[in-house]
Design a protein around this motif. Structure first.
Motif, PDB file in Angstrom:
ATOM      1  N   CYS A  67      -6.628   1.492   4.314  1.00 47.39           N
ATOM      2  CA  CYS A  67      -6.315   2.876   3.950  1.00 47.39           C
ATOM      3  C   CYS A  67      -7.315   3.418   2.939  1.00 47.39           C
ATOM      4  CB  CYS A  67      -4.904   2.989   3.401  1.00 47.39           C
ATOM      5  SG  CYS A  67      -3.662   2.648   4.645  1.00 47.39           S
TER       6      CYS A  67
ATOM      7  N   CYS B 109       0.290   3.146   3.893  1.00 47.84           N
ATOM      8  CA  CYS B 109       0.815   2.591   5.142  1.00 47.84           C
ATOM      9  C   CYS B 109       2.098   1.783   4.915  1.00 47.84           C
ATOM     10  CB  CYS B 109      -0.229   1.733   5.841  1.00 47.84           C
ATOM     11  SG  CYS B 109      -0.714   0.284   4.894  1.00 47.84           S
TER      12      CYS B 109
ATOM     13  N   CYS C   8      -4.336  -0.309   0.343  1.00 49.40           N
ATOM     14  CA  CYS C   8      -4.894  -1.493   0.987  1.00 49.40           C
ATOM     15  C   CYS C   8      -6.334  -1.188   1.382  1.00 49.40           C
ATOM     16  CB  CYS C   8      -4.078  -1.882   2.220  1.00 49.40           C
ATOM     17  SG  CYS C   8      -4.273  -0.760   3.603  1.00 49.40           S
TER      18      CYS C   8
ATOM     19  N   CYS D 250       0.831  -1.199   0.000  1.00 46.67           N
ATOM     20  CA  CYS D 250       0.000   0.000   0.000  1.00 46.67           C
ATOM     21  C   CYS D 250       0.877   1.266   0.000  1.00 46.67           C
ATOM     22  CB  CYS D 250      -0.900  -0.030   1.226  1.00 46.67           C
ATOM     23  SG  CYS D 250      -1.713   1.508   1.593  1.00 46.67           S
TER      24      CYS D 250
HETATM   25 ZN   LIG Z   1      -2.472   0.809   3.717  1.00 48.68          ZN
END
Ligand SMILES: [Zn+2]
Ligand SMILES: [Zn+2]
Lengths: 158, 357
Positions: free
Chosen positions: A32, A6, A29, A3
């Motif tokens: 997020c 993050c 992801c 991602c």
């Molecule tokens: Zn993420």
């Protein structure tokens, strides 16, 4: 792929952003994506875009601001300028980036009050300050140039 | 330096503590203040005679601080060193300083006046980051206030300016006007209708930045958004501001028609949600910030729709400021246990809303 936000979880969806008519893909992801569902994080992309457009000229190792000592190589790793002279020194490098990012490299807004009638007093003050910087940075050529400029200002006074 | 003791300066004429005073922007005055909480203008400026903070030594940064304090004697300027770490958190929650500024203390400072409607940071990324913030959709007014100060500062400080690039800033993405205009928006019906994603995408493509409630993070809370201008060069300040104003007017129109549709299709459900939110805020014994922000959005919508008649927008704005952790700690005496915060937050919210405010 991890991602983009993050850098921990696996990205499950691609979020496409359009900035100044250019597409950028963000891999997010689940977590997020939900958290940022409605937000496009353009804010941080302003600088990211800027970095992606930085060019590498042939004389890259000679490009250095004599006043603050910022090298172009250092600027590439962290695109913040060290003093107002950097804009003159790196003008050729940043103008095309500004044109691409903002569609212009020419200021047409408000003019600083101090720019048109820069009083001599302030000019001398600025030069003295810069002379100090130059000497502190062991930039003796630059220091000599500033000293000449100061002399000229004083002789103009008559 | 004119101002040495912030404690003295931070005390209002009534002897009340500075941080207990509600900032002017939260008054709920100004047009469309239920949807547009506040309008903000920020200007980035540097002094021609000094290097930018990023490549300056502590000594040089302190010189800049002294230089500005000497010349700007009509504005109270506080050094960060005069505040406690706890007070730094309060300043942060008030949006008077940034996380970036608080990374270093020496030579860093903040100027605050006009009931916080005008403030500036000293030696953050640029020598000066000035901002004006007013209640409601009043971008032109916010700019007018700051523009006058900018001229005064410019004459006495000598800003770094080039006829080609305009105001010279440390980050080249701010060069030109050095200005960002922004509004804090409340768009619950658009979020509910899920039209917001498309709108946000469109806004980004025409040069606007959308962020969450806490402008430094990108999280969405309680349907609140920061919308700001992105370009800084090649456009006039007035055009950037009127451009943002026009977009905001359009968003208000979209939001209002989304609200009409919502009421038409689910009147009872909407009313139910609003009254429930109000009851929880008036009676809860534990409240997290997130929960408060979300519920206050529903209550705010209730005020906007005319369903809740005895709640003032100013009260909701005030709550948004004072339920933050540092403010809560200050108001109620610094709690010792972290868990106490939710309890005290709920208590504070109950008190203000049950007062019939
Ligand atoms: Zn993420
Ligand atoms: Zn430089």
């Amino acid at each position: 792929m991890l991602c983009d936000i993050c850098h921990k979880s696996e990205a499950v969806l691609i979020y496409t952003l359009v900035i100044n008519n250019q597409k950028t893909a963000l891999h997010l992801c689940e977590h997020c994506a939900t958290k940022r569902e409605l937000i496009n994080s353009v804010s941080s992309l302003g600088l990211t875009d800027f970095i992606s457009l930085i060019s590498y000229p042939d004389n890259i190792d000679k490009l250095k601001c004599p006043r603050c000592g910022l090298t172009y190589r250092k600027f590439i790793s962290c695109p913040k300028f060290g003093c107002s002279d950097c804009y003159k020194v790196f003008e050729k490098e940043i103008a095309p980036i500004l044109r691409r990012l903002q569609g212009s490299d020419e200021h047409i807004g408000k003019m600083a009050l101090n720019s048109s009638n820069n009083s001599k007093e302030k000019k001398v003050l600025e030069l003295r300050k810069r002379l100090k910087d130059a000497i502190a940075g062991e930039l003796y050529e630059e220091a000599a140039r500033i000293r000449d400029e100061l002399k000229k200002l004083k002789s103009d006074e008559g | 330096m004119k101002v040495e003791n912030p404690a003295e300066r931070c005390t209002s004429s009534g002897g009340e503590d500075f941080f207990n005073i509600t900032p002017l922007w939260s008054s709920g005055e100004g047009i469309y203040s239920e949807i547009v909480l506040s309008s903000r203008i920020r200007l980035a400026r540097n002094l021609a005679a000094f290097k930018f903070p990023i490549l300056s030594s502590v000594k040089e940064i302190e010189e800049v601080f002294a230089f500005i304090s000497e010349r700007i004697s009509f504005v109270p300027i506080f050094s960060l060193a005069h505040f406690s770490a706890f007070e730094h958190k309060l300043l942060l929650e008030r949006h008077l300083v940034s996380n970036e500024l608080l990374k270093e203390i020496a030579g860093r400072g903040v100027g605050i006046f006009s009931g916080e409607s005008i403030s500036f940071m000293l030696n953050e990324e640029d020598h000066l980051r000035m901002q004006s913030i007013v209640s409601g959709l009043e971008l032109a007014l916010a700019y007018k206030k700051l523009n006058e100060l900018d001229d005064t500062f410019s004459t006495s400080l000598g800003f770094a300016f080039s006829p080609k690039f305009g105001y010279l800033t440390s980050c080249p993405t701010n060069v030109g006007t050095g200005m960002r205009a922004s509004v804090l928006l409340h768009l619950p019906a658009l979020v509910h209708s899920s039209k917001i994603r498309k709108i946000v995408d469109n806004l980004a493509s025409i040069g606007f930045i959308v962020r969450g409630f806490h402008s430094e993070s990108a999280h969405i809370e309680g349907n609140f958004f920061h919308l700001s201008t992105q370009p800084t060069i090649g456009r006039k300040e007035e055009d950037l501001i009127s451009g943002l104003h026009k977009i905001v007017m359009q968003l208000i129109e979209y939001e209002n028609s989304a609200r009409e549709l919502l009421l038409k299709n689910a009147h009872l459900q909407v009313e139910d949600k609003i009254w429930r939110a109000m009851s929880i805020l008036k009676s809860a014994r534990l409240l997290s910030v997130d929960e408060f922000v979300n519920l206050s959005s529903a209550v705010r919508l209730g005020v906007g729709l005319g369903i809740l008649k005895d709640v003032k927008i100013s009260t909701l704005n005030q709550l948004l400021i004072f339920v933050q952790p540092a403010h809560l700690g200050k108001l109620l005496g610094e709690p010792k246990e972290l868990a106490e915060y939710d309890m005290r937050r709920a208590m504070y919210v109950r008190e203000l809303l049950n007062k019939g405010g």
